[in-house]
Structures are given as structure tokens and as C-alpha cells.
Design an enzyme around this catalytic site. Structure first.
Site: not given
Ligand code: NAD
Ligand code: KPL
Length: 306
Positions: A12-13, A15, A185
Site C-alpha cells: 500500500g502507501s 509499503g 502522536k
């Protein structure tokens, strides 16, 4: 000595962003895809494409399915938090003792769940401010330059492959207090993201709700103190206000997930915070109410609420 292959789980993004940069530096990379059908689609596409500024490049990386049998000595887990435990469990038998597993998931909770599945491996936690999104199937756009902190709460020694990240142009730093970073975060995400969903606004829209933001920050600060993370609580409200201002024109990641009909990582953000409050017997009514409202909102939209 031959370099250890970077097995990247999840094309995905993040990775794709990691896999392409590692491969560009000449390092061996192998993708782990969901099943044979996805592998065939990937092979038909001819590789992963990374779009960076005006430059588009195809990377014909090696790929296998998670059901493959080749041993894994280094694994980058780049799926969503809600998929990590299950998929790493599927790979457990392929991980040799001492294998290093890097966990890129946002929030908290998935890292411990993964680590419990693979006690024979070393789990390294990451917190990243890099930004990427899928612009087409097998194509990712590198949208926001950022930084990645990596650390191992169980062992402060730096792994020797950090030099490979430098060679790949992946900005990073080893952190001996990675849990504090992840908690900080998480607190920022809890103070901003759910409100942007419930008010259906960009981050800057929260400037119209200063009291709500301040109350949440006070409760989150109290939670951090009780969870043994006082450093993560320092000036939280100031930083939240700074982030709201600096990212005023953006939609938060949770808002983007909801508006695109995707499952959110609520259980690893606000859900995790509320569960921690309950464990510590802290009453944090506004945080709890926010969670209830968000769950109801997701359910009304037909989206998973965990
Ligand atoms: P994504 O949805 O773009 O990619 C996840 C990939 O994992 C998908 O390709 C999916 O098919 C794959 N996957 C899921 N289950 C799988 C399985 N069983 N076998 C093989 N592949 C599987 O997600 P992303 O945006 O890259 O986010 C990953 C993590 O990084 C999240 O926790 C996110 O919060 C965090 N993060 C993302 C960004 C960003 O800019 N995208 C920035 C910081 C942190
Ligand atoms: O990290 C973010 C996100 O959108 O997930 C921001 C908005 C910067 C903080 O919550």
C-alpha cells in the site's frame, strides 16, 4: 556478505514508499502480497510505481504471497493496525529466531499484539510523519516529506541496518523512547482526528472549537501522566494548536478514511486511549463521550466501529 532481503508486507502507501526507495539503493526487496490473485495482478502491472514530485518510476520488485515458504530474516510490516496481528501470525513460522520485524503502524496496541505472536523475533516500533497515498492500483504518490523514528522498547541497541535506510534516503532516527513518541502522536491524533470527522471539517476548522480541543488536551494529558508517559504530556495543548494551524488546509487521515468509506484505525487511537483510562480507573468523560459519538457516527455510515 550478502545483504539481508527486506520483506515488505503490504504494497500500500507506506509499503510502496519504503520498498521503492530501498530497491533504488540497490538493496534486495521482496513484496509479500495477500494471495495468488493479487500476485497475478501485480505481475500484470509489471511492478510498483512511485510518483515523486514530477518523476514517475516503475520498480519491478520480486513478490510472493504470504502463504509462501521462503524464510524471512527482516520484515517490514506496512499494513493497517487492524490487519497486523493476523497477518504476522500467518508468517510466524517463516521467521527465524532473531528475525527483525519493523512495525510501521500508527497508534498503539497492534505492536504489542504482534510481538506476542512472534516472541522469537525482535520487534522494532516506528512512528512516521511521512505522507503517501495510493494514486492508482500498484501506484503510490509520495505526498509529504517527513521523518521516521524507530525504537525497541525491550532493547536499546541500534540495529546495523539503519545505514541501509540512510543509503536509501529514508530520513530516520533511532529513538530510545519510542513509546513516548507513539503516545504523543496518539494524543495528537485523538485531539484532532475524531473532531474533524464529527464536525466534518479540515484541521483548520477546529479553530472554531477551541474549548472542545482544550478540554480534550487536558484529559489526554492526565491520561499520559497516569500511563507513565509524563514527557508525552508536556505542552500537548500548545502542540495540538500548532498542528491545527500548520495543517489547517488538510483533512486529517481519519477524515479521509471516513469520507472515502474506508475502515478507520479508531481502536488503536481513541479506542486505545479510552481502554487505557479504564485500566487506570480514570474518569475522562469528554474523551469517553467523543469515543461514543465517533462509534455511533461510524455505525450510522455503515463503517466498522472497531
Ligand atoms: P494502505 O491501506 O495504503 O496499505 C496497506 C496494505 O496492506 C494494502 O495494500 C493492503 O492490501 C495490505 N494488506 C492488508 N492485509 C494484508 C494481508 N493479509 N496480506 C498482504 N497484504 C495485506 O495503508 P498505509 O496508508 O500504507 O498505512 C499503513 C500504516 O502506516 C497505518 O497504520 C497508517 O496509519 C500508517 N501511516 C500511514 C501514513 C501514510 O501516509 N499513508 C503515514 C504515517 C503512518
Ligand atoms: O497525523 C495527523 C493525521 O491526520 O493523522 C494530524 C492531523 C497531523 C494530527 O492528528
Amino acid at each position: 556478505m550478502t545483504a539481508v532481503t527486506w520483506h515488505v508486507l503490504g504494497a500500500g502507501s507506506l509499503g510502496t514508499l519504503w520498498a521503492c526507495r530501498l530497491a533504488r539503493a540497490g538493496l534486495p526487496v521482496a513484496l509479500l502480497l495477500r494471495d495468488a490473485a493479487r500476485l497475478r495482478q501485480y505481475q500484470a502491472a509489471g511492478g510498483l510505481t512511485l510518483v515523486e514530485q514530477q518523476h514517475t518510476e516503475l520498480y519491478p520488485l520480486a513478490a510472493d504471497t504470504v502463504a509462501g515458504t521462503a524464510p524471512i530474516r527482516r520484515l517490514l510490516v506496512a499494513c493497517k493496525a487492524y490487519d497486523a496481528e493476523h497477518v504476522v501470525g500467518q508468517l510466524a513460522a517463516r521467521l527465524a529466531p532473531g528475525t527483525e520485524v519493523i512495525l510501521l503502524q500508527n497508534g498503539l496496541g497492534s505492536q504489542d499484539a504482534v510481538a506476542a505472536k512472534i516472541p522469537h523475533a525482535r520487534c522494532i516500533f516506528a512512528s512516521s510523519t511521512e505522507g503517501a497515498f495510493r494514486s492508482a492500483d500498484w501506484q503510490v504518490t509520495f505526498a509529504g516529506h517527513g521523518f521516521t523514528w524507530l525504537g525497541d522498547p525491550a532493547q536499546p541497541t541500534e540495529p546495523d541496518w539503519l545505514a541501509e535506510l540512510s543509503a536509501s534516503g529514508i530520513p530516520h532516527q533511532w529513538s530510545v523512547d519510542i513509546l513516548t513518541r507513539l503516545w504523543r502522536k496518539l494524543a495528537l491524533n485523538c485531539a484532532i482526528n475524531p473532531l474533524t470527522v464529527l464536525h466534518d471539517c479540515r484541521n483548520g476548522g477546529l479553530q472554531l472549537h477551541p474549548a472542545q480541543v482544550a478540554t480534550l488536551c487536558a484529559e489526554l494529558g492526565e491520561l499520559l501522566e497516569h500511563c507513565g508517559q509524563p514527557e508525552a504530556a508536556v505542552d500537548l495543548h500548545d502542540e495540538v494548536q500548532r498542528v491545527i494551524q500548520a495543517t489547517a488546509a488538510n483533512y486529517s487521515s481519519m477524515h479521509q478514511d471516513v469520507s472515502q468509506g474506508r475502515r478507520t484505525e479508531i481502536s488503536y487511537l481513541l479506542g486505545y486511549a479510552c481502554a487505557a483510562a479504564q485500566r487506570h480507573q480514570r474518569s475522562l468523560p469528554h474523551l469517553q463521550q467523543l469515543h461514543t459519538q465517533l462509534v455511533q457516527h461510524l455505525q450510522a455510515l455503515g463503517l466498522p466501529s472497531t
